[in-house]
Design a protein around this motif. Structure first.
Motif, PDB file in Angstrom:
ATOM      1  N   UNK A 157       8.846   6.789  -0.177  1.00 30.19           N
ATOM      2  CA  UNK A 157       8.539   5.780   0.837  1.00 30.19           C
ATOM      3  C   UNK A 157       8.791   6.338   2.234  1.00 30.19           C
ATOM      4  N   UNK A 158       9.884   7.063   2.399  1.00 29.16           N
ATOM      5  CA  UNK A 158      10.180   7.667   3.696  1.00 29.16           C
ATOM      6  C   UNK A 158       9.046   8.586   4.133  1.00 29.16           C
ATOM      7  N   UNK A 159       8.541   9.382   3.203  1.00 28.81           N
ATOM      8  CA  UNK A 159       7.433  10.290   3.515  1.00 28.81           C
ATOM      9  C   UNK A 159       6.195   9.502   3.926  1.00 28.81           C
ATOM     10  N   UNK A 160       5.844   8.502   3.153  1.00 31.27           N
ATOM     11  CA  UNK A 160       4.617   7.751   3.405  1.00 31.27           C
ATOM     12  C   UNK A 160       4.687   6.949   4.696  1.00 31.27           C
ATOM     13  N   UNK A 161       5.857   6.432   5.028  1.00 30.54           N
ATOM     14  CA  UNK A 161       5.958   5.552   6.191  1.00 30.54           C
ATOM     15  C   UNK A 161       6.082   6.296   7.513  1.00 30.54           C
ATOM     16  N   UNK A 162       6.031   7.618   7.484  1.00 33.08           N
ATOM     17  CA  UNK A 162       5.955   8.356   8.758  1.00 33.08           C
ATOM     18  C   UNK A 162       4.535   8.357   9.302  1.00 33.08           C
ATOM     19  N   UNK A 163       3.565   7.985   8.469  1.00 32.33           N
ATOM     20  CA  UNK A 163       2.168   7.909   8.911  1.00 32.33           C
ATOM     21  C   UNK A 163       1.596   6.566   8.466  1.00 32.33           C
ATOM     22  N   UNK A 164       1.486   5.649   9.418  1.00 30.26           N
ATOM     23  CA  UNK A 164       0.939   4.320   9.148  1.00 30.26           C
ATOM     24  C   UNK A 164      -0.313   4.105   9.994  1.00 30.26           C
ATOM     25  N   UNK A 165      -1.090   5.171  10.135  1.00 34.79           N
ATOM     26  CA  UNK A 165      -2.243   5.139  11.043  1.00 34.79           C
ATOM     27  C   UNK A 165      -3.419   4.338  10.506  1.00 34.79           C
ATOM     28  N   UNK A 166      -3.428   4.027   9.205  1.00 31.23           N
ATOM     29  CA  UNK A 166      -4.518   3.237   8.645  1.00 31.23           C
ATOM     30  C   UNK A 166      -3.977   2.287   7.592  1.00 31.23           C
ATOM     31  N   UNK A 167      -4.794   1.288   7.256  1.00 32.81           N
ATOM     32  CA  UNK A 167      -4.381   0.329   6.243  1.00 32.81           C
ATOM     33  C   UNK A 167      -4.141   0.958   4.895  1.00 32.81           C
ATOM     34  N   UNK A 168      -4.831   2.064   4.616  1.00 34.03           N
ATOM     35  CA  UNK A 168      -4.673   2.714   3.318  1.00 34.03           C
ATOM     36  C   UNK A 168      -3.277   3.302   3.144  1.00 34.03           C
ATOM     37  N   UNK A 169      -2.625   3.636   4.247  1.00 34.93           N
ATOM     38  CA  UNK A 169      -1.252   4.117   4.139  1.00 34.93           C
ATOM     39  C   UNK A 169      -0.324   2.984   3.690  1.00 34.93           C
ATOM     40  N   UNK A 170      -0.593   1.770   4.166  1.00 34.59           N
ATOM     41  CA  UNK A 170       0.189   0.619   3.695  1.00 34.59           C
ATOM     42  C   UNK A 170      -0.066   0.373   2.215  1.00 34.59           C
ATOM     43  N   UNK A 171      -1.298   0.559   1.781  1.00 37.56           N
ATOM     44  CA  UNK A 171      -1.618   0.415   0.357  1.00 37.56           C
ATOM     45  C   UNK A 171      -0.804   1.416  -0.462  1.00 37.56           C
ATOM     46  N   UNK A 172      -0.712   2.652   0.014  1.00 43.85           N
ATOM     47  CA  UNK A 172       0.046   3.679  -0.708  1.00 43.85           C
ATOM     48  C   UNK A 172       1.505   3.284  -0.843  1.00 43.85           C
ATOM     49  N   UNK A 173       2.110   2.818   0.256  1.00 48.19           N
ATOM     50  CA  UNK A 173       3.518   2.432   0.217  1.00 48.19           C
ATOM     51  C   UNK A 173       3.726   1.287  -0.766  1.00 48.19           C
ATOM     52  N   UNK A 174       2.888   0.263  -0.656  1.00 51.41           N
ATOM     53  CA  UNK A 174       3.020  -0.892  -1.540  1.00 51.41           C
ATOM     54  C   UNK A 174       2.816  -0.498  -2.996  1.00 51.41           C
ATOM     55  N   UNK A 175       1.897   0.415  -3.251  1.00 54.32           N
ATOM     56  CA  UNK A 175       1.626   0.851  -4.625  1.00 54.32           C
ATOM     57  C   UNK A 175       2.818   1.582  -5.220  1.00 54.32           C
ATOM     58  N   UNK A 176       3.414   2.481  -4.440  1.00 54.91           N
ATOM     59  CA  UNK A 176       4.593   3.219  -4.920  1.00 54.91           C
ATOM     60  C   UNK A 176       5.726   2.254  -5.257  1.00 54.91           C
ATOM     61  N   UNK A 177       5.963   1.276  -4.395  1.00 57.00           N
ATOM     62  CA  UNK A 177       7.035   0.312  -4.633  1.00 57.00           C
ATOM     63  C   UNK A 177       6.718  -0.584  -5.829  1.00 57.00           C
ATOM     64  N   UNK A 178       5.457  -0.997  -5.954  1.00 56.27           N
ATOM     65  CA  UNK A 178       5.062  -1.810  -7.107  1.00 56.27           C
ATOM     66  C   UNK A 178       5.274  -1.041  -8.407  1.00 56.27           C
ATOM     67  N   UNK A 179       4.830   0.219  -8.432  1.00 55.68           N
ATOM     68  CA  UNK A 179       4.955   1.029  -9.645  1.00 55.68           C
ATOM     69  C   UNK A 179       6.413   1.274 -10.014  1.00 55.68           C
ATOM     70  N   UNK A 180       7.299   1.206  -9.009  1.00 58.03           N
ATOM     71  CA  UNK A 180       8.727   1.394  -9.259  1.00 58.03           C
ATOM     72  C   UNK A 180       9.414   0.087  -9.651  1.00 58.03           C
ATOM     73  N   UNK A 181       8.633  -0.988  -9.759  1.00 57.81           N
ATOM     74  CA  UNK A 181       9.205  -2.272 -10.133  1.00 57.81           C
ATOM     75  C   UNK A 181       9.866  -3.011  -8.993  1.00 57.81           C
ATOM     76  N   UNK A 182       9.642  -2.564  -7.760  1.00 59.07           N
ATOM     77  CA  UNK A 182      10.257  -3.186  -6.579  1.00 59.07           C
ATOM     78  C   UNK A 182       9.225  -4.112  -5.925  1.00 59.07           C
TER      79      UNK A 182
END
Length: 291
Positions: A163-188
């Motif tokens: 999440x730390x890696x992904x949230x250094x670049x929030x330049x597009x909506x797809x980056x938010x999708x990536x963060x949310x997906x990683x957290x969802x897959x982790x059960x969070x």
């Protein structure tokens, strides 16, 4: 002698011979680790001066790093010293190599890995976040630290690092999708939905907004949160009143139950709060369709 005048083929043969000698030295037992570090640094430094042969040199560097990892087994370094050297070789040169941590796991141990993680996170956290809609400047340092952090996150299997890696670049909506997906897959789930909300606010309904809402709805339905799923669709329609968002809300609410009341509520609210021109066109299209 001016080495620049030596044909590349001859220089390559010389470099390959050095690596072959290093291999023999490592196989002979202790004493090769420092030599391997010196050879690795010389090759990495030379990569930026010979861009035409970068791929070939990178293969040699990878071979030397493999030998260095083996040498650490017979000639154990200080775990902290090894951590610092691995970070140095990945960030201190114009064309740094990509180091795999798995071969160094035993030599690093808990102490070395903790040092490596702390230093990498501290340096990476200082990089500015690329905000939505901005074009980030990926200079040499940022690329190098990004590779370091991605490998570290994979090696330790740490979602927070991902999440730390992904949230250094929030330049597009797809980056938010990536963060949310990683957290969802982790059960969070709650954190994932929080990032969906952040992404929707950032995108303003553009680009990946639809995918963000889909992610939230799918996760809520998976967990049996049907009313909460309807609220996400309702929120999307009220934020961006259009036939498409209306149809998605209707399909979900009809399946869950209570669509007539939901329909009456959202149309009343959109009449009160929406842009008159947009709402008028929407209502006309819905009336023409009989829905």
């Amino acid at each position: 002698m001016d080495r620049s005048a030596v044909p590349w083929g001859e220089r390559w043969d010389g470099l390959a011979a050095v690596v072959a000698d290093l291999s023999a030295l490592v196989l002979a037992g202790p004493g090769a680790r420092r030599v391997a570090e010196q050879v690795a640094e010389l090759l990495v430094a030379g990569t930026s001066r010979h861009r035409a042969h970068r791929a070939a040199l990178a293969e040699l560097v990878d071979r030397v790093l493999d030998l260095h990892a083996v040498a650490c087994g017979s000639d154990p370094p200080s775990p902290v010293g090894l951590a610092d050297w691995l970070l140095h070789v990945q960030t201190g040169f114009a064309e740094p190599p990509e180091v795999r941590l798995a071969p160094y796991a035993a030599a690093l141990g808990e102490e070395g890995l903790a040092r490596y993680r702390a230093e990498a996170v501290a340096r990476f956290s200082k990089l500015p976040v690329i905000a939505f809609g901005r074009t980030g400047r990926y200079d040499r340092e940022r690329w190098a630290l990004l590779r370091v952090m991605e490998e570290l996150a994979e090696h330790v299997g740490d979602v927070d690092l991902q999440v730390l890696v992904l949230t250094r670049d929030l330049s597009s909506g797809w980056h938010y999708v990536q963060v949310a997906t990683v957290l969802r897959d982790a059960g969070r789930t709650e954190e994932a939905l929080e990032w969906v909300g952040r992404g929707l606010r950032a995108t303003g309904g553009r680009g990946a907004a639809g995918r963000l809402v889909d992610l939230a709805v799918d996760e809520c339905l998976r967990l049996g949160w049907r009313e909460r799923a309807v609220r996400w669709r309702r929120r999307a329609f009220l934020a961006w009143p259009a036939v498409e968002t209306y149809d998605r809300l209707r399909a979900l609410a009809s399946g869950v139950g209570g669509w007539p009341q939901v329909r009456a509520d959202v149309l009343d609210e959109v009449r009160r709060t929406g842009d008159p021109a947009v709402v008028g066109e929407l209502l006309a299209r819905l009336a023409a369709r009989g829905c």
